[in-house]
Design a protein around this motif. Structure first.
Motif, PDB file in Angstrom:
ATOM      1  N   ASP A 204      -3.214   9.611  -0.682  1.00  0.00           N
ATOM      2  CA  ASP A 204      -4.633   9.723  -1.015  1.00  0.00           C
ATOM      3  C   ASP A 204      -4.757  10.648  -2.216  1.00  0.00           C
ATOM      4  OD1 ASP A 204      -7.346  10.095  -1.214  1.00  0.00           O
ATOM      5  OD2 ASP A 204      -7.678  10.546   0.900  1.00  0.00           O
TER       6      ASP A 204
ATOM      7  N   GLN B 295       0.596   2.803  -7.226  1.00  0.00           N
ATOM      8  CA  GLN B 295      -0.267   1.807  -6.579  1.00  0.00           C
ATOM      9  C   GLN B 295      -0.816   0.823  -7.602  1.00  0.00           C
ATOM     10  OE1 GLN B 295      -1.330   1.490  -2.977  1.00  0.00           O
ATOM     11  NE2 GLN B 295      -1.522  -0.444  -4.065  1.00  0.00           N
TER      12      GLN B 295
ATOM     13  N   THR C  88      -1.392   4.609   7.480  1.00  0.00           N
ATOM     14  CA  THR C  88      -1.432   3.606   6.413  1.00  0.00           C
ATOM     15  C   THR C  88      -1.213   2.216   6.978  1.00  0.00           C
ATOM     16  OG1 THR C  88      -0.553   5.249   4.862  1.00  0.00           O
ATOM     17  CG2 THR C  88      -0.442   2.948   4.188  1.00  0.00           C
TER      18      THR C  88
ATOM     19  N   ALA D 227       1.323   5.127   0.764  1.00  0.00           N
ATOM     20  CA  ALA D 227       0.777   6.060   1.762  1.00  0.00           C
ATOM     21  C   ALA D 227       0.418   7.377   1.089  1.00  0.00           C
ATOM     22  CB  ALA D 227       1.787   6.283   2.890  1.00  0.00           C
TER      23      ALA D 227
ATOM     24  N   HIS E 254      -3.518  -1.033   6.767  1.00  0.00           N
ATOM     25  CA  HIS E 254      -2.823  -2.167   6.165  1.00  0.00           C
ATOM     26  C   HIS E 254      -3.024  -3.441   6.994  1.00  0.00           C
ATOM     27  CE1 HIS E 254       0.587  -3.885   3.823  1.00  0.00           C
ATOM     28  NE2 HIS E 254       0.894  -4.476   4.952  1.00  0.00           N
TER      29      HIS E 254
ATOM     30  N   ARG F 165      -4.679  12.382   9.448  1.00  0.00           N
ATOM     31  CA  ARG F 165      -3.971  11.286   8.769  1.00  0.00           C
ATOM     32  C   ARG F 165      -2.971  11.809   7.743  1.00  0.00           C
ATOM     33  NH1 ARG F 165      -8.946  11.898   6.569  1.00  0.00           N
ATOM     34  NH2 ARG F 165      -9.182  11.884   4.290  1.00  0.00           N
TER      35      ARG F 165
ATOM     36  N   ILE G 185      -0.049  10.615   3.163  1.00  0.00           N
ATOM     37  CA  ILE G 185      -0.615  10.144   4.425  1.00  0.00           C
ATOM     38  C   ILE G 185       0.516   9.713   5.352  1.00  0.00           C
ATOM     39  CG2 ILE G 185      -2.148   8.430   5.477  1.00  0.00           C
ATOM     40  CD1 ILE G 185      -3.643   8.262   2.856  1.00  0.00           C
TER      41      ILE G 185
ATOM     42  N   SER H 174       2.639   7.404   7.512  1.00  0.00           N
ATOM     43  CA  SER H 174       2.834   5.967   7.325  1.00  0.00           C
ATOM     44  C   SER H 174       2.211   5.160   8.462  1.00  0.00           C
ATOM     45  CB  SER H 174       4.327   5.645   7.216  1.00  0.00           C
ATOM     46  OG  SER H 174       5.029   6.111   8.352  1.00  0.00           O
TER      47      SER H 174
ATOM     48  N   ASP I 254       0.825  -1.213   0.000  1.00  0.00           N
ATOM     49  CA  ASP I 254       0.000   0.000   0.000  1.00  0.00           C
ATOM     50  C   ASP I 254       0.857   1.259   0.000  1.00  0.00           C
ATOM     51  OD1 ASP I 254      -2.535  -1.365   0.191  1.00  0.00           O
ATOM     52  OD2 ASP I 254      -1.995  -1.845   2.260  1.00  0.00           O
TER      53      ASP I 254
END
Length: 414
Positions: A95, A369, A169, A93, A173, A124, A164, A166, A91
């Protein structure tokens, strides 16, 4: 090279990403629903890369006064199974559906610049509020406000979206992994990263309280040269052989000797101790790592620590557990990322040797991603590893499937 437009490339990338999501929904999500583990070992690590600082259209591309090389460092959180090397999640981090304009609206609506960080709606994000001019009652000075405003305005000139934290995230996750995998006991292997530790202790708090989850920390000296690492390997090998001869063990297996050596050390070595208070008892972490007897050639000597209460494990069980502590699973996947995804390659050293160039890096983490999900699907289901005739994919090793897939199976699944 392909004589296609940029829009065609990104459209096809997103289409392949959706094909992988459909494939994973059928073979991963549904596969783990019917599978339960008595014990599962998870290795988690973070990969860092810097985005290419390309400014958005209309944001002053000829403004040479703007330089911000460190603002767009991006983290990727990766978790893989220690034994099968199956990668559960990777993932970024970031958005990409949120931007600084929305952040400014939320700051004005909720007065987030005057709230503690834990009360902010957008805590976040690394930039959790839009700076507002200080009033007479504010403790912030006007120069401090200008400094914060300049920083966020410079960030707004670059790609849309928000980085974001970590830790946040990692929360999501691990929570998603817990929803995916059914396991009675959990074992976590990480490096000395506080964001990963915080997320593990929050998401798996009940399992840790019931002694069903344990967290092992592996630490190594990254400043050692290749020569020093090889010397550590030779020295560890010589020590285990001499120790086995001293105690008259017939085996010559370094793995077996290392486990026997750990059983002896753990008779007197403790990672935690119980402390008695007037009305209760508590287990306190001692910060007392133990050097791992097996030393890889490419890693050198490293230490192992356990930050949860392992007093319920027998010495032989704890020794066997420590033998499983390694980061080969995430390292293997990260090497695949660096070599197969051009936008996530390691940076180039500049001609003067004084800096690094991220010219091949992308400027939108959304596509990073997409590429990571595509590679994770291919790595888990299509890429066998091993020796001789025992080559199997990570999905075969963990028991999700009994065949090797190829990209055509993913693309033309329907």
């Amino acid at each position: 090279m392909l004589e296609i437009g940029m829009k065609t490339y990104y459209t096809k990338l997103e289409w392949l990403y959706r094909c992988c999501l459909e494939f994973l929904d059928k073979h991963e999500t549904k596969g783990f629903q019917d599978k339960a583990f008595n014990e599962i070992w998870l290795n988690t690590d973070k990969m860092q890369y810097n985005l290419n600082n390309i400014r958005r259209k209309g944001k002053g591309s000829f403004d040479t006064s703007f330089t911000d090389d460190s603002a767009l460092q991006t983290h990727v959180v990766i978790t893989a199974d220690v034994h099968s090397r199956y990668v559960f999640r990777s993932d970024v981090a970031y958005d990409w559906d949120f931007d600084i304009e929305q952040l400014e609206e939320d700051t004005l609506l909720y007065r987030e610049d005057h709230l503690d960080s834990f009360c902010r709606k957008n805590d976040r994000f690394r930039l959790s509020y839009y700076p507002q001019e200080p009033t007479k009652e504010d403790d912030q000075t006007y120069p401090q406000y200008v400094e914060e405003l300049t920083k966020i305005k410079n960030r707004n000139k670059l790609i849309k979206g928000m980085h974001i934290n970590s830790t946040y995230t990692a929360f999501a996750h691990f929570w998603l992994i817990k929803q995916l995998v059914q396991a009675k006991e959990w074992r976590f292997v990480t490096d000395d990263d506080s964001s990963l530790a915080t997320a593990i202790y929050r998401v798996f708090s009940d399992d840790i309280r019931l002694y069903n989850a344990h967290h092992f920390v592996s630490k190594m000296d990254k400043t050692k040269s290749a020569k020093q690492k090889h010397e550590d390997y030779i020295e560890a090998k010589r020590f285990l052989t001499d120790w086995g001869n001293t105690y008259s063990y017939s085996t010559r297996s370094l793995y077996t000797l290392a486990e026997l050596y750990l059983q002896e050390r753990l008779q007197t070595h403790h990672f935690c101790e119980e402390v008695t208070f007037p009305h209760k008892r508590a287990v306190v972490w001692l910060n007392n790592p133990l050097e791992h007897p097996l030393c890889p050639k490419d890693k050198g000597s490293y230490t192992v620590d356990c930050r949860t209460d392992v007093s319920g494990l027998e010495v032989n069980e704890l020794a066997s557990a420590i033998m499983n502590v390694n980061d080969h699973a995430t390292n293997s996947f990260i090497q695949q990322i660096r070599r197969r995804i051009s936008i996530l390659e390691r940076p180039l050293v500049t001609a003067t040797g004084q800096g690094k160039s991220y010219i091949y890096a992308n400027f939108n983490p959304k596509y990073a991603q997409y590429a990571l999900t595509i590679l994770r699907t291919y790595y888990n289901f299509c890429l066998p590893f091993g020796r001789g005739d025992k080559k199997e994919t990570p999905a075969q090793r963990i028991g999700l499937t009994d065949k090797v897939f190829d990209m055509k199976d993913i693309i033309y699944m329907k």
